[in-house]
Design a protein around this motif. Sequence first.
Motif, mmCIF file in Angstrom:
data_model
loop_
_atom_site.group_PDB
_atom_site.id
_atom_site.type_symbol
_atom_site.label_atom_id
_atom_site.label_comp_id
_atom_site.label_asym_id
_atom_site.label_seq_id
_atom_site.Cartn_x
_atom_site.Cartn_y
_atom_site.Cartn_z
ATOM 1 N N TYR A 193 -9.676 -47.276 105.967
ATOM 2 C CA TYR A 193 -8.300 -47.124 106.323
ATOM 3 C C TYR A 193 -7.553 -46.591 105.063
ATOM 4 C CZ TYR A 193 -9.149 -48.765 110.969
ATOM 5 O OH TYR A 193 -9.625 -48.720 112.446
ATOM 6 N N SER A 194 -6.253 -45.864 105.066
ATOM 7 C CA SER A 194 -5.550 -45.626 104.021
ATOM 8 C C SER A 194 -4.084 -45.869 104.434
ATOM 9 C CB SER A 194 -5.888 -44.082 103.397
ATOM 10 O OG SER A 194 -5.083 -43.930 102.306
ATOM 11 N N ASP A 195 -3.441 -46.476 103.529
ATOM 12 C CA ASP A 195 -1.909 -46.630 103.686
ATOM 13 C C ASP A 195 -0.957 -45.912 102.692
ATOM 14 O OD1 ASP A 195 -2.416 -48.336 101.408
ATOM 15 O OD2 ASP A 195 -1.287 -49.899 102.176
ATOM 16 N N GLY A 196 -1.911 -45.172 101.991
ATOM 17 C CA GLY A 196 -0.993 -44.223 100.718
ATOM 18 C C GLY A 196 -1.829 -43.600 99.831
ATOM 19 N N VAL A 197 -1.563 -43.436 98.759
ATOM 20 C CA VAL A 197 -2.227 -42.365 97.985
ATOM 21 C C VAL A 197 -2.403 -43.215 96.540
ATOM 22 C CG1 VAL A 197 -1.757 -40.159 99.114
ATOM 23 C CG2 VAL A 197 -0.251 -41.330 97.036
ATOM 24 N N ARG A 198 -3.375 -42.521 95.622
ATOM 25 C CA ARG A 198 -3.433 -43.207 94.421
ATOM 26 C C ARG A 198 -3.794 -42.121 93.619
ATOM 27 N NH1 ARG A 198 -1.607 -46.660 97.030
ATOM 28 N NH2 ARG A 198 -2.254 -48.941 97.068
ATOM 29 N N PRO A 199 -3.238 -42.240 92.250
ATOM 30 C CA PRO A 199 -3.466 -41.058 91.350
ATOM 31 C C PRO A 199 -4.895 -41.182 90.620
ATOM 32 C CG PRO A 199 -2.352 -42.632 90.304
ATOM 33 C CD PRO A 199 -2.387 -43.032 91.819
ATOM 34 N N ARG A 200 -5.485 -39.971 90.375
ATOM 35 C CA ARG A 200 -6.943 -39.750 89.865
ATOM 36 C C ARG A 200 -6.774 -39.842 88.332
ATOM 37 N NH1 ARG A 200 -10.843 -38.227 93.604
ATOM 38 N NH2 ARG A 200 -10.161 -37.399 95.395
ATOM 39 N N GLY A 201 -6.577 -40.993 87.656
ATOM 40 C CA GLY A 201 -6.504 -41.163 86.359
ATOM 41 C C GLY A 201 -5.142 -40.750 85.750
ATOM 42 N N LEU A 202 -4.832 -40.116 84.527
ATOM 43 C CA LEU A 202 -3.564 -40.119 84.033
ATOM 44 C C LEU A 202 -2.880 -38.406 83.936
ATOM 45 C CD1 LEU A 202 -3.933 -42.323 81.051
ATOM 46 C CD2 LEU A 202 -2.903 -42.897 83.202
ATOM 47 N N GLY A 255 -5.565 -34.086 91.976
ATOM 48 C CA GLY A 255 -5.172 -35.270 90.969
ATOM 49 C C GLY A 255 -4.880 -36.698 91.860
ATOM 50 N N TRP A 256 -4.923 -36.422 93.306
ATOM 51 C CA TRP A 256 -4.625 -37.628 93.935
ATOM 52 C C TRP A 256 -5.763 -37.893 95.094
ATOM 53 C CZ3 TRP A 256 -0.006 -40.342 93.341
ATOM 54 C CH2 TRP A 256 0.999 -39.618 92.583
ATOM 55 N N LYS A 257 -5.846 -39.289 95.486
ATOM 56 C CA LYS A 257 -6.901 -39.357 96.431
ATOM 57 C C LYS A 257 -6.092 -40.539 97.505
ATOM 58 C CE LYS A 257 -8.586 -43.337 93.492
ATOM 59 N NZ LYS A 257 -9.874 -43.725 92.681
ATOM 60 N N PHE A 258 -6.791 -40.650 98.605
ATOM 61 C CA PHE A 258 -6.405 -41.850 99.445
ATOM 62 C C PHE A 258 -6.627 -43.097 98.767
ATOM 63 C CE2 PHE A 258 -7.575 -38.218 102.331
ATOM 64 C CZ PHE A 258 -6.345 -37.984 103.077
ATOM 65 N N SER A 259 -5.501 -44.261 99.340
ATOM 66 C CA SER A 259 -5.635 -45.278 99.062
ATOM 67 C C SER A 259 -7.007 -46.021 99.892
ATOM 68 C CB SER A 259 -4.619 -46.284 98.949
ATOM 69 O OG SER A 259 -3.941 -46.229 100.252
#
Length: 422
Positions: free
Chosen positions: A387-396, A355-359
């Motif tokens: 490059y990635s400095d964190g994560v982002r959610p995949r949808g809700l 449910g998460w991905k790299f920023s």
Amino acid sequence: MEMTDNEHTTYLANSALIANSDATLTSLELAALEEIRKNIGAKKKALTSARKAVESGNYTIAKCGDFAAQINNLADMLYICFVDGELSEKESSLVLSFAESIGLTKMQTEIMMKEATERVSKMTFNVTCQKCSNNVDAKAKFCPNCGTPISSSTEDSVKTDFEIPSTGHSIEFAESTAAGFPKALEFSKSAPKFETCIRMKKTWYLASWPEDVFSDVILLADALNGIRNRKYYHNGSEEPWDEVFTFVWCIGNREAAYRPIEYCFGKSDKRINPWGCKHVDFEWTEWANWFSYGHFKKSGIIKKKYSWVFNKERIRHEVMTNVHRYRRCPHLRPLLIEAVIKALPEEIEITQSSGWKFSSIYEEVPGSIKVVEVEKSDDYECKNEYYSDGVRPRGLAVLRQVLTKAFAEAKVIDIGINELVK
């Protein structure tokens, strides 16, 4: 007794401070102040300025003129003390402190006190008839010009200040021509404690409530919108109005919203936040910066993978900083804020099913990692590097999981998760 205009003002302010020490002004005290003004040759505006300085609440007794002027000033201050027939503890403290500051002994001060009582006994005081404005002997029972009864000094006293309650909430405000003033005044009269006083010919009002009745305080604050002369006190201490009541405009918007609770969660703006207050400014969106509050750590058996660890202390600090100005809002949910932080994953391993991905950022920054993603299709291979400095959610989907835990923890029952996450 030669003095400058500024010295006249200070001289009269010292006397006015004594008269106001019990937060009331009797007709005799007002007459005595006018008599003192005339005796020292001060202009009327000097007495006006002196009273204004005292009624500001910040004035302290100060020496003015030469030694002779200071002795006369003390004599007039003692005169004011005994005009209403008694020397209060506060009056005594003020005059004794002033006497000591100009170098008088206790015996000299006692002699001056005796002289002041004799002066009062010999003087004739005039007051103004409220009906015909004729000068009348204060001891008279009726005005000789129109026959209107003349009030005694105690009955005709005017309150000039409030004693702010040491507990609970209080709002002080002045009469105003603003459109909302009549409504504010009417509502303030329903407070458990309501008082009025007169400061420089303007009426002031004080409404007070116990600690657990802040909702009524909010209603009065809202009614006072646009009125300049207003103050808020909590447990006897003044607090900045704009800091305490920043949220009042937001409550108005909330009440006008189609679904008020959804308004707090930001859904009316088509932006969902899980905290229950739109002013947190930590929305659950793919571009939200707070998903980069944390650090990467190497994981897996051979340490070639990275997992993400949220910095929950930083998230908590910034969330609470953002809502500090709104901390008195009755709709704020501190328990939910803590529950959401607790419900965030402790450590996230980035996979298709997590449910998460790299920023994704396109330049290296401190703490970032380089991500290489390979996509294969038939005989073709596509490599994506960033490059990635964190994560982002995949949808809700993850938001639903977080809210399920947080709502249960904070016992939120007035709105359902499905109403927010659809």
